[in-house]
Enzyme design. Structure first.
Site, PDB file in Angstrom:
ATOM      1  CG  ASN A 100      -1.713   1.230   1.423  1.00 42.12           C
ATOM      2  OD1 ASN A 100      -1.748   2.087   0.536  1.00 42.12           O
ATOM      3  ND2 ASN A 100      -2.364   1.363   2.561  1.00 42.12           N
ATOM      4  CD1 TRP A 101       3.509   1.022  -2.679  1.00 41.03           C
ATOM      5  CD2 TRP A 101       3.423   1.970  -4.718  1.00 41.03           C
ATOM      6  NE1 TRP A 101       4.185   0.210  -3.553  1.00 41.03           N
ATOM      7  CE2 TRP A 101       4.148   0.760  -4.810  1.00 41.03           C
ATOM      8  CE3 TRP A 101       3.237   2.732  -5.881  1.00 41.03           C
ATOM      9  CZ2 TRP A 101       4.691   0.304  -6.020  1.00 41.03           C
ATOM     10  CZ3 TRP A 101       3.773   2.285  -7.080  1.00 41.03           C
ATOM     11  CH2 TRP A 101       4.499   1.089  -7.138  1.00 41.03           C
ATOM     12  CE  LYS A 102       0.026   3.058   4.862  1.00 42.21           C
ATOM     13  NZ  LYS A 102       0.120   3.097   6.314  1.00 42.21           N
ATOM     14  CG  HIS A 131      -5.768   1.826   5.327  1.00 38.21           C
ATOM     15  ND1 HIS A 131      -5.262   2.714   6.243  1.00 38.21           N
ATOM     16  CD2 HIS A 131      -4.794   0.912   5.094  1.00 38.21           C
ATOM     17  CE1 HIS A 131      -4.013   2.356   6.536  1.00 38.21           C
ATOM     18  NE2 HIS A 131      -3.709   1.271   5.860  1.00 38.21           N
ATOM     19  CD  GLU A 179      -2.753   5.244   6.964  1.00 40.91           C
ATOM     20  OE1 GLU A 179      -2.769   5.330   5.726  1.00 40.91           O
ATOM     21  OE2 GLU A 179      -1.841   4.665   7.597  1.00 40.91           O
ATOM     22  CD  GLU A 226      -3.442  -2.613   7.229  1.00 42.74           C
ATOM     23  OE1 GLU A 226      -2.322  -2.847   6.766  1.00 42.74           O
ATOM     24  OE2 GLU A 226      -4.070  -1.575   6.986  1.00 42.74           O
ATOM     25  N   GLY A 264       2.676   1.938  10.953  1.00 40.14           N
ATOM     26  CA  GLY A 264       3.635   3.035  10.840  1.00 40.14           C
ATOM     27  C   GLY A 264       4.339   3.370  12.138  1.00 40.14           C
ATOM     28  CB  SER A 295       5.368  -2.268  11.906  1.00 41.56           C
ATOM     29  OG  SER A 295       4.972  -0.952  12.239  1.00 41.56           O
ATOM     30  N   GLY A 300       2.928  -1.209   4.279  1.00 38.39           N
ATOM     31  CA  GLY A 300       2.980   0.219   3.988  1.00 38.39           C
ATOM     32  C   GLY A 300       4.407   0.639   3.708  1.00 38.39           C
ATOM     33  N   GLY A 301       5.050   1.215   4.711  1.00 36.37           N
ATOM     34  CA  GLY A 301       6.392   1.784   4.579  1.00 36.37           C
ATOM     35  C   GLY A 301       7.385   0.926   3.808  1.00 36.37           C
TER      36      GLY A 301
HETATM   37  P1  13P Z   1       3.121   0.180   7.722  1.00 36.15           P
HETATM   38  O1  13P Z   1       3.613  -1.095   7.073  1.00 36.15           O
HETATM   39  O2  13P Z   1       3.866   1.398   7.284  1.00 36.15           O
HETATM   40  O3  13P Z   1       3.017   0.023   9.208  1.00 36.15           O
HETATM   41  O4  13P Z   1       1.624   0.405   7.182  1.00 36.15           O
HETATM   42  C1  13P Z   1       0.733  -0.652   7.231  1.00 36.15           C
HETATM   43  C2  13P Z   1      -0.466  -0.292   6.442  1.00 36.15           C
HETATM   44  O5  13P Z   1      -1.217   0.593   6.803  1.00 36.15           O
HETATM   45  C3  13P Z   1      -0.730  -1.035   5.203  1.00 36.15           C
HETATM   46  O6  13P Z   1      -1.996  -0.764   4.703  1.00 36.15           O
END
Ligand code: 13P
Length: 251
Positions: free
Chosen positions: A10-12, A96, A98, A168, A174, A214, A235-236
């Protein structure tokens, strides 16, 4: 019935088109020849089509990070299911944390998005997970069950067969603070038990449940070794070609 692992990035709200195309090409190269797992990337909307073109003809799947529930109309800021399909997406992330935490999306709205995605043939990844306060209050299972019950309202068995769930925990996103493999497995097993109450047991046994929060090159192997963890939503670490390549190649 074995579940094909899904490794999803997920590149956000990161990467311009050139950066996204470069990373997509690296992901496609890293995924070449892998037939025992699936790889998916979710670029920001602005790079979706460019990325879909870059990975065309490879096994890499492309996803939107959200989707509107109407086909078209006066819905400023939304992107409809046909628009996502037109841009080259096959899948879409929905609910998600977020979206829930920062943009106030609730279970009812998430249910609308999920059903619209399914009706148009996009495979959804429904995200669920508790906040730290909810975990500390002992309400993890209640919160997750409510998110599943409302998010999956009116989803037929055939549609459930195309749906992926992502657990999640909000406190692990994050933060560098991954859920332990035991904590993740416990909730994944609970999710599968809830699904087997909503649907037939064999169907619940086929649904892929991803872990997100993470995930890194260093912890992917032990997470993937858990019986009910069928993939990861990253994510990251998915923004780093080397790290994501290692995650794709989990053992
Ligand atoms: P991180 O891997 O940066 O913790 O993010 C997880 C995420 O929200 C994937 O959708």
């Amino acid at each position: 019935m074995p579940r094909t692992p899904l490794i999803a990035g997920n590149w956000k709200m990161y990467l311009n088109r050139a950066e996204a195309v470069r990373l997509a090409a690296a992901v496609a190269a890293a995924s070449q020849g892998l037939t025992d797992r699936e790889v998916m990337i979710a670029p920001p909307f602005t790079a979706l089509n460019a990325v879909a073109e870059a990975v065309r003809g490879t096994a890499v799947k492309v996803a939107g990070q959200n989707v509107g529930w109407e086909k078209e109309g006066a819905f400023t800021g939304e992107v409809s299911p046909p628009m996502l399909l037109d841009a080259g997406a096959e899948m879409v992330i929905i609910g998600h944390s977020e979206r829930r935490q920062v943009f106030g999306e609730d279970n009812a709205m998430i249910s609308l998005r999920l059903r619209a995605a399914l009706q148009h043939g996009l495979a959804p990844i429904l995200c669920v997970g508790e906040t730290l306060t909810e975990r500390e209050a002992g309400s993890t299972f209640t919160v997750v069950e409510e998110q599943l019950a409302q998010g999956l309202a009116d989803v037929t068995a055939a549609q459930m067969g195309k749906t992926v769930i992502a657990y999640e925990p909000v406190w692990a996103i994050g933060t560098g603070k991954t859920a332990s493999k035991e904590q993740a497995q416990e909730v994944h097993a609970f999710i599968r038990a809830v699904l087997s109450r909503f649907y037939e047991k064999t169907l619940a046994g086929r649904v892929r449940i991803l872990y997100g929060g993470s995930v890194k090159a260093e912890n992917v192997d032990s997470l993937m070794a858990q019986p009910d963890i069928d993939g990861v939503l990253v994510g990251g670490a998915s923004l780093n070609a080397k790290a994501f390549e290692r995650i794709i190649h989990f053992t």
